[in-house]
Design a protein around this motif. Structure first.
Motif, PDB file in Angstrom:
ATOM      1  N   THR A 155       1.999  -2.355   8.238  1.00  0.00           N
ATOM      2  CA  THR A 155       2.447  -1.281   7.352  1.00  0.00           C
ATOM      3  C   THR A 155       2.979  -0.109   8.160  1.00  0.00           C
ATOM      4  O   THR A 155       4.008   0.501   7.803  1.00  0.00           O
ATOM      5  N   GLY A 181       6.268  -4.213  -2.142  1.00  0.00           N
ATOM      6  CA  GLY A 181       4.915  -3.870  -2.559  1.00  0.00           C
ATOM      7  C   GLY A 181       4.016  -5.089  -2.673  1.00  0.00           C
ATOM      8  O   GLY A 181       2.837  -5.052  -2.282  1.00  0.00           O
ATOM      9  N   PHE A 186       9.868   3.517  -4.147  1.00  0.00           N
ATOM     10  CA  PHE A 186       8.840   3.562  -3.099  1.00  0.00           C
ATOM     11  C   PHE A 186       7.453   3.677  -3.716  1.00  0.00           C
ATOM     12  O   PHE A 186       6.524   2.952  -3.338  1.00  0.00           O
ATOM     13  N   TRP A 187       7.293   4.578  -4.665  1.00  0.00           N
ATOM     14  CA  TRP A 187       5.990   4.767  -5.278  1.00  0.00           C
ATOM     15  C   TRP A 187       5.626   3.596  -6.181  1.00  0.00           C
ATOM     16  O   TRP A 187       4.441   3.270  -6.354  1.00  0.00           O
ATOM     17  N   ALA A 221       1.194  -2.536  -4.425  1.00  0.00           N
ATOM     18  CA  ALA A 221       0.313  -2.872  -3.303  1.00  0.00           C
ATOM     19  C   ALA A 221      -1.132  -2.478  -3.611  1.00  0.00           C
ATOM     20  O   ALA A 221      -2.074  -3.233  -3.327  1.00  0.00           O
ATOM     21  N   LEU A 222      -1.309  -1.298  -4.198  1.00  0.00           N
ATOM     22  CA  LEU A 222      -2.656  -0.826  -4.525  1.00  0.00           C
ATOM     23  C   LEU A 222      -3.310  -1.706  -5.589  1.00  0.00           C
ATOM     24  O   LEU A 222      -4.514  -2.011  -5.500  1.00  0.00           O
ATOM     25  N   ALA A 235       4.259   1.145  -3.724  1.00  0.00           N
ATOM     26  CA  ALA A 235       2.916   1.556  -3.327  1.00  0.00           C
ATOM     27  C   ALA A 235       1.905   1.246  -4.430  1.00  0.00           C
ATOM     28  O   ALA A 235       0.777   0.806  -4.161  1.00  0.00           O
ATOM     29  N   TRP A 276      11.987  -3.191  -3.857  1.00  0.00           N
ATOM     30  CA  TRP A 276      10.750  -2.419  -3.738  1.00  0.00           C
ATOM     31  C   TRP A 276       9.565  -3.215  -4.287  1.00  0.00           C
ATOM     32  O   TRP A 276       8.456  -3.182  -3.721  1.00  0.00           O
TER      33      TRP A 276
END
Length: 498
Positions: free
Chosen positions: A189, A172, A210-211, A217-218, A214, A168
């Protein structure tokens, strides 16, 4: 072929292409886009008017050390090698998925994974347009290996029972770097999301991983978001308007598709057709989701092409299609359907070699040909040096041009002189150099490949311009282009009466 493994042949082919890219990288000057993104590295910022910052950041170490085009081009050449290697590796993974899930539905056995990987690599080497991005660094050059990396993670998701925290984390990071390369990474994406959605038995939305991905990535794209927030989101507004293009027309869509076939070659299409025909017998949803790494961006760009688009925008999508095309071509080769593959491969390679020779020769200049696009790659270094000398001698405020595509090379080769683009459209040059002061003098640089009327009289113009010098660019005895230099005085920005 019998005496060497397919993997060694693939490595040899990649090395030969890389040597050609290396030689060409030292032979020609920067194109308009290359110079523009090299200026990113000279003016480091959190982001830029027209693209995210990674294309400038990655060049900064070399640009800070040298102005040699050949050395700076080592970056796109290395990225192309990595992309070709990833095409080979992704092909092995796709082959494994098909053999594991589809073996009972194949009409004939697939060739070995290494043979499929070799042919996938050859289909990319035989595609003409990717060689341009292998020599000149564009955001798409960066996005290509990152898209292949995300495709690899999608295949790993399909093959593994569950994703580890490291998986993960890597996903990301790849998503964030892709977003910092080009805004169209959003299409990749969507493709990754499609793969997650077609495997409902594997929970992902409710998992910490997953989060976590995310969030990573952010964090990675946060500099670009912060810069846009400070600058009224001008980059997003520009890209939305740029992607929309002009009035939509079906003929542009047809021209775009025809140009895509010419730029990337029919070999990839042939292999993809065979793959879809023979390999989508079982697990169709999974394979179509993997193919969406090509289908989603290509469909969106083809739709947008009705208003206008550029052919290289689809390069990451074609690289993601190559593993599937390689499997299809290897399957056709195994059942003795070799003549068409040989003809297409040889024809495309000859076109690539002809293109290399055409670039080195400086193109063709004659009365029968209205424009010579290769002329754009020669002469700007001499013109920049002469412009810098004339600007210093005349004590001009800087260099003036009438289109941003002329400004990129002028700013790079006449650095550190400011370059002012004489239009009312806000762009990156306004952020770097500001507006030309009212009443100022500037050295106007004109180029025969893009002719404008002298900016004299009226609003947004000089009071008068005085021709100073002229420079002809020669290549093997033929005149490629001409530069004209004029000293223009007393700039009016529209607030003064003419």
């Amino acid at each position: 072929m019998r005496n060497r493994s397919p993997s060694s042949w693939a490595a040899t082919a990649i090395c030969i292409a890389a040597v050609v890219h290396f030689a060409l990288g030292f032979a020609i000057e920067f194109s308009v886009d290359e110079a523009h993104y090299a200026l990113y590295a000279q003016h480091l910022a959190w982001s830029y008017f027209d693209h995210p910052p990674l294309v400038g950041w990655i060049q900064w170490p070399l640009v800070s050390l040298t102005s040699s085009e050949g050395i700076i081009r080592l970056i796109p050449e290395l990225l192309w090698v990595i992309s070709a290697y990833l095409v080979y590796q992704v092909t092995l993974e796709v082959h494994h998925v098909i053999q594991g899930r589809n073996a009972g539905y194949l009409s004939t056995a697939l060739p070995s994974a290494n043979v499929c990987g070799l042919i996938a690599v050859l289909s990319i080497i035989a595609a003409p347009l990717p060689h341009v991005l292998a020599i000149g660094l564009l955001p798409d050059t960066l996005l290509t290996p990152l898209s292949l990396g995300l495709l690899m993670m999608a295949l790993r998701w399909i093959r593994k029972d569950s994703f580890s925290t490291a998986d993960w984390m890597l996903t990301g990071l790849l998503l964030g770097l892709a977003g910092m390369s080009k805004y169209t990474a959003a299409f990749t994406t969507f493709a990754l999301l499609a793969v997650l959605l077609v495997t409902p038995k594997k929970p992902w939305l409710s998992t910490f991983g997953f989060w976590f991905a995310a969030g990573i990535a952010l964090i990675v794209i946060s500099p670009m978001l912060y810069w846009n927030w400070l600058n009224d989101w001008i980059s997003f507004k520009y890209q939305i308007a740029h992607g929309g293009g002009s009035t939509w027309a079906w003929r542009r869509v047809g021209a775009f598709i025809g140009l895509q076939i010419a730029c990337f070659g029919p070999l990839l299409l042939m292999g993809s057709f065979i793959f879809i025909k023979d390999c989508l017998r079982s697990q169709r949803a999974v394979l179509l989701a993997l193919l969406s790494f090509f289908l989603i961006p290509f469909t969106i760009f083809a739709t947008l092409s009705g208003g206008g688009s550029l052919p290289h925008w689809t390069t990451p999508a074609w690289f993601c299609l190559a593993p599937f095309a390689g499997i299809g071509l290897a399957k056709a080769w195994a059942i003795q359907q070799r003549l068409a593959i040989r003809l297409l491969l040889i024809t495309q390679l000859m076109l690539c070699l002809l293109g290399f020779a055409f670039v080195l020769a400086g193109g063709i200049s004659s009365a029968a040909i209205k424009s010579n696009p290769i002329a754009d790659l020669y002469g700007w270094k001499l013109a920049g040096q002469k412009a810098a000398q004339l600007a210093q001698a005349t004590k001009a405020e800087g260099i003036a041009v009438q289109n941003w595509t002329l400004g990129s090379r002028a700013a790079w080769y006449a650095s550190p002189l400011p370059v002012f683009v004489l239009d009312q459209r806000k762009d990156q040059f306004d952020l770097w150099f500001g507006q030309l002061p009212v009443g100022a003098s500037a050295l106007l640089v004109g180029w025969s490949g893009m002719v404008f009327s002298p900016p004299v009289g009226g609003n947004w113009a000089f009071e008068h311009c005085e021709p100073l010098d002229r420079l002809e660019i020669l290549r093997f005895g033929q005149v490629l282009s001409t530069f004209e230099f004029s000293l223009c005085r007393n700039w009016r920005d529209g607030s003064q009466a003419p």
